[in-house]
Write a protein that holds these residues in place. Structure first.
Motif, PDB file in Angstrom:
ATOM      1  N   ARG A 191       9.453  13.577  -2.176  1.00 30.22           N
ATOM      2  CA  ARG A 191       8.749  12.898  -1.092  1.00 30.22           C
ATOM      3  C   ARG A 191       7.572  12.072  -1.610  1.00 30.22           C
ATOM      4  NH1 ARG A 191       9.208  16.734   4.367  1.00 30.22           N
ATOM      5  NH2 ARG A 191      11.406  16.187   4.657  1.00 30.22           N
ATOM      6  N   LEU A 192       6.860  12.593  -2.585  1.00 27.45           N
ATOM      7  CA  LEU A 192       5.790  11.791  -3.187  1.00 27.45           C
ATOM      8  C   LEU A 192       6.373  10.562  -3.873  1.00 27.45           C
ATOM      9  CD1 LEU A 192       3.479  14.581  -4.661  1.00 27.45           C
ATOM     10  CD2 LEU A 192       2.867  12.943  -2.870  1.00 27.45           C
ATOM     11  N   LEU A 193       7.494  10.734  -4.562  1.00 21.71           N
ATOM     12  CA  LEU A 193       8.139   9.598  -5.223  1.00 21.71           C
ATOM     13  C   LEU A 193       8.614   8.576  -4.191  1.00 21.71           C
ATOM     14  CD1 LEU A 193       8.792   8.630  -8.075  1.00 21.71           C
ATOM     15  CD2 LEU A 193      11.031   9.743  -7.876  1.00 21.71           C
ATOM     16  N   ALA A 194       9.060   9.057  -3.034  1.00 21.77           N
ATOM     17  CA  ALA A 194       9.440   8.146  -1.957  1.00 21.77           C
ATOM     18  C   ALA A 194       8.258   7.287  -1.536  1.00 21.77           C
ATOM     19  CB  ALA A 194       9.963   8.944  -0.761  1.00 21.77           C
ATOM     20  N   LEU A 195       7.091   7.912  -1.401  1.00 22.48           N
ATOM     21  CA  LEU A 195       5.892   7.178  -0.998  1.00 22.48           C
ATOM     22  C   LEU A 195       5.436   6.215  -2.085  1.00 22.48           C
ATOM     23  CD1 LEU A 195       3.984  10.169   0.641  1.00 22.48           C
ATOM     24  CD2 LEU A 195       5.143   8.300   1.836  1.00 22.48           C
ATOM     25  N   TYR A 196       5.592   6.602  -3.341  1.00 22.91           N
ATOM     26  CA  TYR A 196       5.190   5.742  -4.453  1.00 22.91           C
ATOM     27  C   TYR A 196       6.114   4.543  -4.617  1.00 22.91           C
ATOM     28  CZ  TYR A 196       2.052   9.463  -6.156  1.00 22.91           C
ATOM     29  OH  TYR A 196       1.056  10.416  -6.290  1.00 22.91           O
ATOM     30  N   THR A 197       7.374   4.672  -4.194  1.00 21.42           N
ATOM     31  CA  THR A 197       8.355   3.605  -4.465  1.00 21.42           C
ATOM     32  C   THR A 197       8.839   2.886  -3.212  1.00 21.42           C
ATOM     33  OG1 THR A 197      10.202   5.202  -4.419  1.00 21.42           O
ATOM     34  CG2 THR A 197       9.187   4.747  -6.564  1.00 21.42           C
ATOM     35  N   ALA A 198       8.249   3.176  -2.062  1.00 17.41           N
ATOM     36  CA  ALA A 198       8.588   2.440  -0.840  1.00 17.41           C
ATOM     37  C   ALA A 198       8.055   1.010  -0.956  1.00 17.41           C
ATOM     38  CB  ALA A 198       7.985   3.137   0.377  1.00 17.41           C
ATOM     39  N   GLU A 199       8.615   0.134  -0.182  1.00 22.85           N
ATOM     40  CA  GLU A 199       8.197  -1.277  -0.174  1.00 22.85           C
ATOM     41  C   GLU A 199       7.210  -1.485   0.980  1.00 22.85           C
ATOM     42  OE1 GLU A 199      11.852  -3.962  -1.039  1.00 22.85           O
ATOM     43  OE2 GLU A 199      12.642  -2.120  -0.123  1.00 22.85           O
ATOM     44  N   PRO A 200       5.931  -1.588   0.677  1.00 20.57           N
ATOM     45  CA  PRO A 200       4.935  -1.688   1.759  1.00 20.57           C
ATOM     46  C   PRO A 200       5.207  -2.838   2.717  1.00 20.57           C
ATOM     47  CG  PRO A 200       3.868  -1.328  -0.356  1.00 20.57           C
ATOM     48  CD  PRO A 200       5.312  -1.604  -0.653  1.00 20.57           C
ATOM     49  N   GLN A 201       5.634  -3.974   2.182  1.00 16.18           N
ATOM     50  CA  GLN A 201       5.837  -5.146   3.028  1.00 16.18           C
ATOM     51  C   GLN A 201       7.003  -4.989   3.996  1.00 16.18           C
ATOM     52  OE1 GLN A 201       6.358  -4.886  -0.162  1.00 16.18           O
ATOM     53  NE2 GLN A 201       8.177  -6.020  -0.847  1.00 16.18           N
ATOM     54  N   LYS A 202       7.865  -4.016   3.752  1.00 17.26           N
ATOM     55  CA  LYS A 202       9.016  -3.781   4.625  1.00 17.26           C
ATOM     56  C   LYS A 202       8.906  -2.475   5.418  1.00 17.26           C
ATOM     57  CE  LYS A 202      12.296  -6.294   1.667  1.00 17.26           C
ATOM     58  NZ  LYS A 202      13.566  -6.192   0.896  1.00 17.26           N
ATOM     59  N   LEU A 203       7.839  -1.757   5.208  1.00 16.30           N
ATOM     60  CA  LEU A 203       7.684  -0.467   5.887  1.00 16.30           C
ATOM     61  C   LEU A 203       7.402  -0.697   7.363  1.00 16.30           C
ATOM     62  CD1 LEU A 203       7.567   2.609   5.173  1.00 16.30           C
ATOM     63  CD2 LEU A 203       5.089   2.374   5.227  1.00 16.30           C
ATOM     64  N   THR A 204       8.157  -0.033   8.207  1.00 14.22           N
ATOM     65  CA  THR A 204       7.979  -0.201   9.654  1.00 14.22           C
ATOM     66  C   THR A 204       7.175   0.945  10.243  1.00 14.22           C
ATOM     67  OG1 THR A 204       9.983   1.033  10.236  1.00 14.22           O
ATOM     68  CG2 THR A 204      10.236  -1.328   9.768  1.00 14.22           C
ATOM     69  N   ALA A 205       6.610   0.693  11.407  1.00 14.06           N
ATOM     70  CA  ALA A 205       5.860   1.740  12.098  1.00 14.06           C
ATOM     71  C   ALA A 205       6.780   2.899  12.475  1.00 14.06           C
ATOM     72  CB  ALA A 205       5.193   1.159  13.346  1.00 14.06           C
ATOM     73  N   ASP A 206       8.018   2.592  12.832  1.00 12.81           N
ATOM     74  CA  ASP A 206       8.958   3.661  13.200  1.00 12.81           C
ATOM     75  C   ASP A 206       9.249   4.577  12.019  1.00 12.81           C
ATOM     76  OD1 ASP A 206       9.160   2.968  15.844  1.00 12.81           O
ATOM     77  OD2 ASP A 206      10.972   1.757  15.590  1.00 12.81           O
ATOM     78  N   LEU A 207       9.410   4.002  10.814  1.00 16.07           N
ATOM     79  CA  LEU A 207       9.657   4.845   9.641  1.00 16.07           C
ATOM     80  C   LEU A 207       8.417   5.677   9.328  1.00 16.07           C
ATOM     81  CD1 LEU A 207      11.413   5.826   7.373  1.00 16.07           C
ATOM     82  CD2 LEU A 207      10.762   3.815   6.021  1.00 16.07           C
ATOM     83  N   ALA A 208       7.245   5.071   9.464  1.00 13.32           N
ATOM     84  CA  ALA A 208       6.000   5.818   9.237  1.00 13.32           C
ATOM     85  C   ALA A 208       5.896   6.980  10.214  1.00 13.32           C
ATOM     86  CB  ALA A 208       4.794   4.888   9.374  1.00 13.32           C
ATOM     87  N   ARG A 209       6.279   6.757  11.456  1.00 11.11           N
ATOM     88  CA  ARG A 209       6.257   7.843  12.443  1.00 11.11           C
ATOM     89  C   ARG A 209       7.247   8.944  12.062  1.00 11.11           C
ATOM     90  NH1 ARG A 209       6.367   3.285  16.129  1.00 11.11           N
ATOM     91  NH2 ARG A 209       4.328   3.001  17.121  1.00 11.11           N
ATOM     92  N   THR A 210       8.435   8.545  11.616  1.00 11.83           N
ATOM     93  CA  THR A 210       9.455   9.522  11.232  1.00 11.83           C
ATOM     94  C   THR A 210       8.964  10.389  10.081  1.00 11.83           C
ATOM     95  OG1 THR A 210      11.275   8.102  11.950  1.00 11.83           O
ATOM     96  CG2 THR A 210      11.801   9.797  10.331  1.00 11.83           C
ATOM     97  N   TRP A 211       8.385   9.755   9.080  1.00 12.43           N
ATOM     98  CA  TRP A 211       7.868  10.525   7.946  1.00 12.43           C
ATOM     99  C   TRP A 211       6.716  11.424   8.393  1.00 12.43           C
ATOM    100  CZ3 TRP A 211       7.767   6.196   3.621  1.00 12.43           C
ATOM    101  CH2 TRP A 211       9.072   6.038   3.113  1.00 12.43           C
TER     102      TRP A 211
END
Length: 233
Positions: free
Chosen positions: A71-91
Motif C-alpha cells: 500500500r505504501l508502494l501504491a502511494l509512492y507510485t500513483a500518478e498524482p495528475q491522474k488521481l481522482t477524488a473517488d479513488l482517494a475516497r476509496t483508499w
C-alpha cells in the motif's frame, strides 16, 4: 529482478523476499500497524518506487494486496495528475495506520485534491479525519505558490475539531496548526490567535493543542526563521 515494467504481482513477490521479523517488531514500537507488515523501511520502499514507472492501475492492484508495504508502494507510485477524488475516497475507506494516512495526504495534496479536506474532516472515522489535517499540514509546507488565504481558510476546521480527544486526530490537528503558523509571518499571526484561544479552553484536548502550538510558534528559533524569510522576499 524488478524494473520499470514490473507488474503488481512481481512487486509483491519481491517485497515478500525482504520480510524482516526484527523490523516488524521495531515498527510496532512506533505505533505502526504491523498486522500485514513485512518490515521493510520506507527508505527502501522509496528506492523500489524509483525503479518502477508510475501507474495508477498498478497502484490500485498493489493497494488491493492489503499489505502495508504494497500500500505504501501504491502511494509512492500513483500518478498524482491522474488521481481522482473517488479513488482517494476509496483508499481512505481502508485507512487504519497513521503512516499510511500521512503518506496519502502528501499524495492527495500533490494531486490537487484540496477540496476533500472539509469532507474528510467531517468524517467521524479517526484515520479519515486525520487525513484532513495531515493534508492541511502538508499543504501549508508544500503549496508555496498557493495564496495564504487558501491555507488560512482551514483554520475554522482546526478550531472545530480541536476537541477531538482521539490520539491520531489531536496530533494531526496540532501538526496542521503548527505548520500553518510556520508558513510565514502573516500566517504565524493568525495561527497564534487560534492557538492562544485554544490554550485558554476548558477542554483538555484543545488546551493541549493550543499550548503546544504556542510554545513552538513563539519560540525564538521559529520567529527568527520567519523574520529571515520575510526579509529575503
Amino acid at each position: 529482478m524488478i524494473g520499470p515494467s514490473s507488474s503488481s504481482a512481481e512487486l509483491i513477490a519481491h517485497l515478500q523476499t525482504l520480510r524482516s521479523e526484527e523490523n516488524i517488531s521495531g515498527m510496532a514500537r512506533f505505533g505502526i500497524v504491523t498486522e500485514t507488515a513485512l518490515g521493510i523501511s520506507n527508505s527502501d520502499l522509496r528506492k523500489i518506487a524509483r525503479t518502477v514507472k508510475q501507474s495508477n492501475g498498478r497502484a490500485l492492484e498493489l493497494w488491493q494486496g492489503n499489505i502495508r508495504e504494497a500500500r505504501l508502494l501504491a502511494l509512492y507510485t500513483a500518478e498524482p495528475q491522474k488521481l481522482t477524488a473517488d479513488l482517494a475516497r476509496t483508499w481512505s475507506d481502508n485507512f487504519h495506520s497513521w503512516e499510511i494516512v500521512d503518506t496519502a495526504a502528501d499524495l492527495y495534496v500533490e494531486a490537487g485534491l484540496k477540496a476533500l479536506i472539509p469532507e474528510f474532516a467531517a468524517d467521524d472515522r479517526e484515520f479519515v479525519r486525520r487525513t484532513a489535517f495531515a493534508m492541511i499540514a502538508s499543504a501549508a509546507v508544500h503549496l508555496k505558490n498557493e495564496p495564504d488565504d487558501t491555507i488560512l481558510a482551514w483554520l475554522p476546521l482546526i478550531d472545530a475539531h480541536a476537541r477531538d480527544p482521539r490520539n491520531f486526530v489531536r496530533k494531526a490537528v496540532n501538526w496542521a496548526l503548527r505548520n500553518i503558523g510556520k508558513r510565514n509571518l502573516h500566517c504565524h499571526a493568525r495561527a497564534c490567535t487560534v492557538a492562544e484561544r485554544l490554550a485558554a479552553s476548558d477542554d483538555r484536548t484543545a488546551r493541549w493543542i493550543g499550548k503546544d502550538t504556542v510554545r513552538e510558534l513563539k519560540s525564538e528559533k521559529v520567529i527568527a526563521r520567519l523574520e529571515r524569510k520575510s526579509a529575503t522576499r
